[in-house]
Scaffold this motif. Sequence first.
Motif, mmCIF file in Angstrom:
data_model
loop_
_atom_site.group_PDB
_atom_site.id
_atom_site.type_symbol
_atom_site.label_atom_id
_atom_site.label_comp_id
_atom_site.label_asym_id
_atom_site.label_seq_id
_atom_site.Cartn_x
_atom_site.Cartn_y
_atom_site.Cartn_z
ATOM 1 N N ASP A 1 0.952 -1.150 0.041
ATOM 2 C CA ASP A 1 -0.207 0.033 -0.097
ATOM 3 C C ASP A 1 1.102 1.193 0.042
ATOM 4 O O ASP A 1 1.577 1.556 1.115
ATOM 5 N N GLY A 2 0.918 2.064 -1.143
ATOM 6 C CA GLY A 2 1.792 3.184 -1.233
ATOM 7 C C GLY A 2 2.961 3.030 -2.157
ATOM 8 O O GLY A 2 3.237 1.851 -2.819
ATOM 9 N N LYS A 3 3.843 3.802 -2.218
ATOM 10 C CA LYS A 3 5.027 3.726 -2.973
ATOM 11 C C LYS A 3 6.262 3.060 -2.353
ATOM 12 O O LYS A 3 6.637 3.576 -1.048
ATOM 13 N N ILE B 1 15.367 2.695 -4.302
ATOM 14 C CA ILE B 1 14.641 1.920 -3.047
ATOM 15 C C ILE B 1 15.866 1.271 -2.128
ATOM 16 O O ILE B 1 16.840 0.873 -2.724
ATOM 17 N N GLU C 1 8.812 -0.753 3.674
ATOM 18 C CA GLU C 1 8.465 0.799 3.823
ATOM 19 C C GLU C 1 7.812 1.622 2.766
ATOM 20 O O GLU C 1 8.588 1.544 1.886
ATOM 21 N N THR C 2 6.957 1.963 2.963
ATOM 22 C CA THR C 2 6.272 2.513 1.851
ATOM 23 C C THR C 2 5.783 4.022 2.196
ATOM 24 O O THR C 2 6.090 4.618 3.361
ATOM 25 N N SER C 3 5.238 4.810 1.384
ATOM 26 C CA SER C 3 4.690 6.323 1.504
ATOM 27 C C SER C 3 3.658 6.274 2.378
ATOM 28 O O SER C 3 3.367 7.209 3.093
ATOM 29 N N LYS C 4 3.227 5.187 2.443
ATOM 30 C CA LYS C 4 1.969 5.109 3.462
ATOM 31 C C LYS C 4 2.034 4.274 4.825
ATOM 32 O O LYS C 4 1.213 3.941 5.642
ATOM 33 N N GLN D 1 4.603 0.942 6.951
ATOM 34 C CA GLN D 1 5.385 -0.084 6.702
ATOM 35 C C GLN D 1 4.647 -1.433 7.308
ATOM 36 O O GLN D 1 3.727 -1.328 7.957
ATOM 37 N N LYS E 1 9.639 2.332 -0.713
ATOM 38 C CA LYS E 1 10.872 3.151 -0.251
ATOM 39 C C LYS E 1 12.063 2.535 0.298
ATOM 40 O O LYS E 1 13.094 2.665 0.009
ATOM 41 N N LYS E 2 11.848 1.531 0.837
ATOM 42 C CA LYS E 2 12.659 0.432 1.541
ATOM 43 C C LYS E 2 12.173 -0.867 1.905
ATOM 44 O O LYS E 2 11.206 -1.310 2.070
#
Length: 273
Positions: free
Chosen positions: A86-88, A143, A165-168, A170, A90-91
């Motif tokens: 859910d979201g973009k 990423i 980990e996302t924009s929304k 983890q 990142k990690k």
Amino acid sequence: VEEPATASPLFALTNVVCTPHLGASTTEAQENVGIESARLIMDFMATGTIKNAVNAPALDAPAMAAIEPYRNLAAKIGSLQAQLLDGKLKKFSITYAGPAFGNERSRSRQVLMLAALEGFFRHYLSSPVNYVSVPHFAREHGIQLEEVSSSDTEGFINLLTIKVETSKGQKRVSGAIFGERLPRIVYIDSHTMDTIPEGHIVFFANDDRPGMLGMVGTLLGANKVNIGSVSMGRDKTGGTALACLTVDGPVPEGVLKELEGKKGILWAKQVSI
């Protein structure tokens, strides 16, 4: 740079033999390279041994056999994380806890990271993914990749955890091997689970109150969706519960939307592993 450098003083020496850049590319050498390449492929197909791979960790047959259940588990968790995303992104982080994973420089750990990335990114790339391409793809898209060692197996002999980990926010998914080769999902975020990561699975989170599982079962049954097994966990009494239902086939999107609209259902997703 001129190549060959015809003005070099080396050409004037009687005790120097100069060859082209591919001086070893003789008929005999090409034949030997072909034979060796065929042997390497045969070894991989027969025993799983990886030798002389470009940009991929090499493991002998015993090491590959020992790590294979966890390689399979890592790929399944990666696939699960991709479908629950859910979201973009990142990690992407993987944590090793237990003796099965060796030390921090273990090639087995490299294989597990690559398997997890391959399981994840095959849901997002139109071209085939492999152990060579996925880490480059992750870095090209900014990423962050992280590997963590832990001594806390949380009651299991070995525990493999993948966090995204996302924009929304983890999400954490942890897995273990039961017996010798049976993969299980044992944690999703703060929820304790016991789920076989295979086939079609419906995940849904709900308010922890009576009647929720029955309501979901009734809805699926009315739409001729057969439930094979159920695993549930909750963070606390009266808090949030999470359920994993293995089903015999894909749930129609309309049924999933109807489920999401039910009172007390926080979210619902289906995955295929």
